[in-house]
Design a protein around this motif. Structure first.
Motif, PDB file in Angstrom:
ATOM      1  N   TRP A 156       0.831  -1.186   0.000  1.00 55.10           N
ATOM      2  CA  TRP A 156       0.000   0.000   0.000  1.00 55.10           C
ATOM      3  C   TRP A 156       0.871   1.243   0.000  1.00 55.10           C
ATOM      4  CZ3 TRP A 156      -4.903  -0.961  -0.957  1.00 55.10           C
ATOM      5  CH2 TRP A 156      -5.410  -2.221  -0.653  1.00 55.10           C
TER       6      TRP A 156
ATOM      7  N   SER B 201       2.215   5.075   0.887  1.00 49.91           N
ATOM      8  CA  SER B 201       2.234   5.856   2.121  1.00 49.91           C
ATOM      9  C   SER B 201       1.201   6.980   2.009  1.00 49.91           C
ATOM     10  CB  SER B 201       3.623   6.446   2.340  1.00 49.91           C
ATOM     11  OG  SER B 201       3.916   7.380   1.314  1.00 49.91           O
ATOM     12  N   LYS B 202       0.887   7.585   3.144  1.00 53.49           N
ATOM     13  CA  LYS B 202      -0.095   8.670   3.134  1.00 53.49           C
ATOM     14  C   LYS B 202       0.404   9.842   2.292  1.00 53.49           C
ATOM     15  CE  LYS B 202      -2.453   7.796   7.465  1.00 53.49           C
ATOM     16  NZ  LYS B 202      -2.828   8.340   8.786  1.00 53.49           N
ATOM     17  N   GLU B 203       1.683  10.119   2.383  1.00 55.56           N
ATOM     18  CA  GLU B 203       2.258  11.226   1.627  1.00 55.56           C
ATOM     19  C   GLU B 203       2.161  10.978   0.116  1.00 55.56           C
ATOM     20  OE1 GLU B 203       3.576  14.925   1.261  1.00 55.56           O
ATOM     21  OE2 GLU B 203       3.189  13.960   3.185  1.00 55.56           O
ATOM     22  N   HIS B 204       2.493   9.766  -0.309  1.00 55.01           N
ATOM     23  CA  HIS B 204       2.410   9.433  -1.734  1.00 55.01           C
ATOM     24  C   HIS B 204       0.958   9.460  -2.207  1.00 55.01           C
ATOM     25  CE1 HIS B 204       2.407   6.918  -5.353  1.00 55.01           C
ATOM     26  NE2 HIS B 204       3.635   7.392  -5.526  1.00 55.01           N
ATOM     27  N   LEU B 205       0.057   8.963  -1.397  1.00 55.96           N
ATOM     28  CA  LEU B 205      -1.360   8.963  -1.745  1.00 55.96           C
ATOM     29  C   LEU B 205      -1.890  10.384  -1.861  1.00 55.96           C
ATOM     30  CD1 LEU B 205      -3.868   7.161  -2.169  1.00 55.96           C
ATOM     31  CD2 LEU B 205      -4.292   7.397   0.270  1.00 55.96           C
ATOM     32  N   LYS B 206      -1.443  11.260  -0.966  1.00 60.17           N
ATOM     33  CA  LYS B 206      -1.867  12.655  -1.005  1.00 60.17           C
ATOM     34  C   LYS B 206      -1.380  13.340  -2.280  1.00 60.17           C
ATOM     35  CE  LYS B 206      -1.488  14.539   3.027  1.00 60.17           C
ATOM     36  NZ  LYS B 206      -0.975  15.277   4.200  1.00 60.17           N
ATOM     37  N   LYS B 207      -0.113  13.111  -2.633  1.00 60.09           N
ATOM     38  CA  LYS B 207       0.437  13.707  -3.850  1.00 60.09           C
ATOM     39  C   LYS B 207      -0.283  13.195  -5.097  1.00 60.09           C
ATOM     40  CE  LYS B 207       5.116  14.565  -2.191  1.00 60.09           C
ATOM     41  NZ  LYS B 207       6.533  14.199  -2.351  1.00 60.09           N
TER      42      LYS B 207
ATOM     43  N   THR C 249      -3.342  11.984  -5.296  1.00 57.80           N
ATOM     44  CA  THR C 249      -4.715  12.497  -5.309  1.00 57.80           C
ATOM     45  C   THR C 249      -4.753  13.933  -5.792  1.00 57.80           C
ATOM     46  OG1 THR C 249      -5.286  11.034  -3.469  1.00 57.80           O
ATOM     47  CG2 THR C 249      -6.773  12.872  -3.897  1.00 57.80           C
TER      48      THR C 249
END
Length: 79
Positions: free
Chosen positions: A36, A38-44, A46
């Motif tokens: 899965w 990371s939150k940072e990668h998912l934020k970027k 999105t």
């Protein structure tokens, strides 16, 4: 090496004949293999998708406005 051993265990659990319960065993095994983001990668990711969609909508709106104006101009001259 440990990942390779886990893959062998997963292959032994799922038989190729199929079946209802084997499907879900395979599904659980696949979910365990997922890495899965990371939150940072998912934020970027999105944010980049949202920005791309906004740019796309603006471009399509400009093209639509241009064709609409062109069609009205042509129809006004014909009728």
């Amino acid at each position: 090496m440990a990942a390779h051993d886990d893959a062998k265990k997963v292959r032994k659990q799922v038989t190729p004949k199929g079946g209802f319960f084997n499907f879900f065993r395979g599904l659980v095994a696949e979910f365990k293999r997922i890495t899965w983001p990371s939150k940072e990668h998912l934020k970027k990711a999105t944010i980049s998708v949202i920005v791309f969609c906004i740019i796309y909508v603006i471009i399509i709106a400009i093209i639509d406005f241009g064709f609409n104006s062109l069609a009205k101009g042509i129809l006004k001259k014909l009728f």
